[in-house]
Design a protein around this motif. Structure first.
Motif, PDB file in Angstrom:
ATOM      1  N   UNK A  27     -15.697  -0.543  -4.346  1.00  0.00           N
ATOM      2  CA  UNK A  27     -14.521   0.289  -4.079  1.00  0.00           C
ATOM      3  C   UNK A  27     -14.309   0.569  -2.592  1.00  0.00           C
ATOM      4  N   UNK A  28     -15.376   0.701  -1.841  1.00  0.00           N
ATOM      5  CA  UNK A  28     -15.232   0.959  -0.407  1.00  0.00           C
ATOM      6  C   UNK A  28     -14.594  -0.240   0.284  1.00  0.00           C
ATOM      7  N   UNK A  29     -15.078  -1.429  -0.027  1.00  0.00           N
ATOM      8  CA  UNK A  29     -14.504  -2.646   0.555  1.00  0.00           C
ATOM      9  C   UNK A  29     -13.053  -2.819   0.110  1.00  0.00           C
ATOM     10  N   UNK A  30     -12.774  -2.516  -1.165  1.00  0.00           N
ATOM     11  CA  UNK A  30     -11.411  -2.624  -1.671  1.00  0.00           C
ATOM     12  C   UNK A  30     -10.493  -1.661  -0.931  1.00  0.00           C
ATOM     13  N   UNK A  31     -10.952  -0.431  -0.714  1.00  0.00           N
ATOM     14  CA  UNK A  31     -10.139   0.568  -0.007  1.00  0.00           C
ATOM     15  C   UNK A  31      -9.832   0.126   1.420  1.00  0.00           C
ATOM     16  N   UNK A  32     -10.779  -0.532   2.042  1.00  0.00           N
ATOM     17  CA  UNK A  32     -10.558  -1.018   3.407  1.00  0.00           C
ATOM     18  C   UNK A  32      -9.538  -2.156   3.445  1.00  0.00           C
ATOM     19  N   UNK A  33      -9.483  -2.951   2.365  1.00  0.00           N
ATOM     20  CA  UNK A  33      -8.554  -4.087   2.318  1.00  0.00           C
ATOM     21  C   UNK A  33      -7.175  -3.687   1.794  1.00  0.00           C
ATOM     22  N   UNK A  34      -7.156  -2.799   0.780  1.00  0.00           N
ATOM     23  CA  UNK A  34      -5.887  -2.468   0.115  1.00  0.00           C
ATOM     24  C   UNK A  34      -5.971  -1.054  -0.454  1.00  0.00           C
ATOM     25  N   UNK A  35      -5.501  -0.094   0.314  1.00  0.00           N
ATOM     26  CA  UNK A  35      -5.599   1.316  -0.086  1.00  0.00           C
ATOM     27  C   UNK A  35      -4.812   1.618  -1.358  1.00  0.00           C
ATOM     28  N   UNK A  36      -3.670   0.983  -1.534  1.00  0.00           N
ATOM     29  CA  UNK A  36      -2.835   1.243  -2.714  1.00  0.00           C
ATOM     30  C   UNK A  36      -3.547   0.782  -3.991  1.00  0.00           C
ATOM     31  N   UNK A  37      -4.095  -0.429  -3.973  1.00  0.00           N
ATOM     32  CA  UNK A  37      -4.831  -0.937  -5.135  1.00  0.00           C
ATOM     33  C   UNK A  37      -6.063  -0.084  -5.409  1.00  0.00           C
ATOM     34  N   UNK A  38      -6.761   0.324  -4.354  1.00  0.00           N
ATOM     35  CA  UNK A  38      -7.945   1.171  -4.518  1.00  0.00           C
ATOM     36  C   UNK A  38      -7.574   2.511  -5.151  1.00  0.00           C
ATOM     37  N   UNK A  39      -6.469   3.094  -4.729  1.00  0.00           N
ATOM     38  CA  UNK A  39      -6.028   4.368  -5.304  1.00  0.00           C
ATOM     39  C   UNK A  39      -5.646   4.207  -6.769  1.00  0.00           C
ATOM     40  N   UNK A  40      -4.970   3.097  -7.085  1.00  0.00           N
ATOM     41  CA  UNK A  40      -4.615   2.810  -8.480  1.00  0.00           C
ATOM     42  C   UNK A  40      -5.875   2.665  -9.329  1.00  0.00           C
ATOM     43  N   UNK A  41      -6.850   1.931  -8.812  1.00  0.00           N
ATOM     44  CA  UNK A  41      -8.131   1.756  -9.528  1.00  0.00           C
ATOM     45  C   UNK A  41      -8.778   3.102  -9.819  1.00  0.00           C
ATOM     46  N   UNK A  42      -8.823   3.958  -8.825  1.00  0.00           N
ATOM     47  CA  UNK A  42      -9.468   5.261  -8.995  1.00  0.00           C
ATOM     48  C   UNK A  42      -8.752   6.099 -10.047  1.00  0.00           C
ATOM     49  N   UNK A  43      -7.431   6.114 -10.025  1.00  0.00           N
ATOM     50  CA  UNK A  43      -6.671   6.896 -11.001  1.00  0.00           C
ATOM     51  C   UNK A  43      -6.884   6.376 -12.420  1.00  0.00           C
ATOM     52  N   UNK A  44      -6.788   5.069 -12.591  1.00  0.00           N
ATOM     53  CA  UNK A  44      -6.963   4.468 -13.913  1.00  0.00           C
ATOM     54  C   UNK A  44      -8.399   4.680 -14.398  1.00  0.00           C
ATOM     55  N   UNK A  45      -9.361   4.430 -13.523  1.00  0.00           N
ATOM     56  CA  UNK A  45     -10.779   4.610 -13.821  1.00  0.00           C
ATOM     57  C   UNK A  45     -11.049   6.036 -14.307  1.00  0.00           C
TER      58      UNK A  45
END
Length: 112
Positions: A27-45
């Motif tokens: 998730x940290x690497x994902x957030x660094x690459x794409x904050x929007x996708x990382x935020x979506x992942x966190x909400x869904x998760x």
């Protein structure tokens, strides 16, 4: 804060309990690459994990970032919850599709 649940958390010596700690892998690497996708992942998760807790009789003990600590009355309930979460995440229409292939190839439930 403890999430309201359909079970009473173990509170006395002799009570059986199984703790599970989760984390969104990468998730940290994902957030660094794409904050929007990382935020979506966190909400869904978070939504899926909490929904599955209700179905499997678990209690949320704490959260830190995208990590959850939860407790169950026994190991079978904890394992069933972990498996149902993994399946619900990979089957979710809201989970970013670019992560589904990665999730299905990684035996994350085996790490529980």
């Amino acid at each position: 804060a403890l999430l309201m649940s359909n079970i009473t958390p173990p509170t006395k010596i002799g009570d059986e309990a199984t703790f599970v700690v989760t984390d969104i892998e990468g998730s940290t690497a994902l957030a660094e690459m794409d904050e929007v996708t990382a935020a979506t992942c966190a909400e869904v998760h978070n939504s899926i994990l909490r929904d599955q807790l209700k179905k499997h009789g678990g209690c949320e003990v704490s959260t830190a970032g995208d990590a959850f600590t939860v407790v169950f009355r026994n190991a079978c309930d904890a394992l069933e919850w972990a498996c149902s979460c993994q399946l619900a995440l990979t089957d979710s229409e809201e989970w970013p599709k670019e992560l589904v292939a990665i999730s299905k190839d990684v035996p994350t439930v085996a790490d529980v």
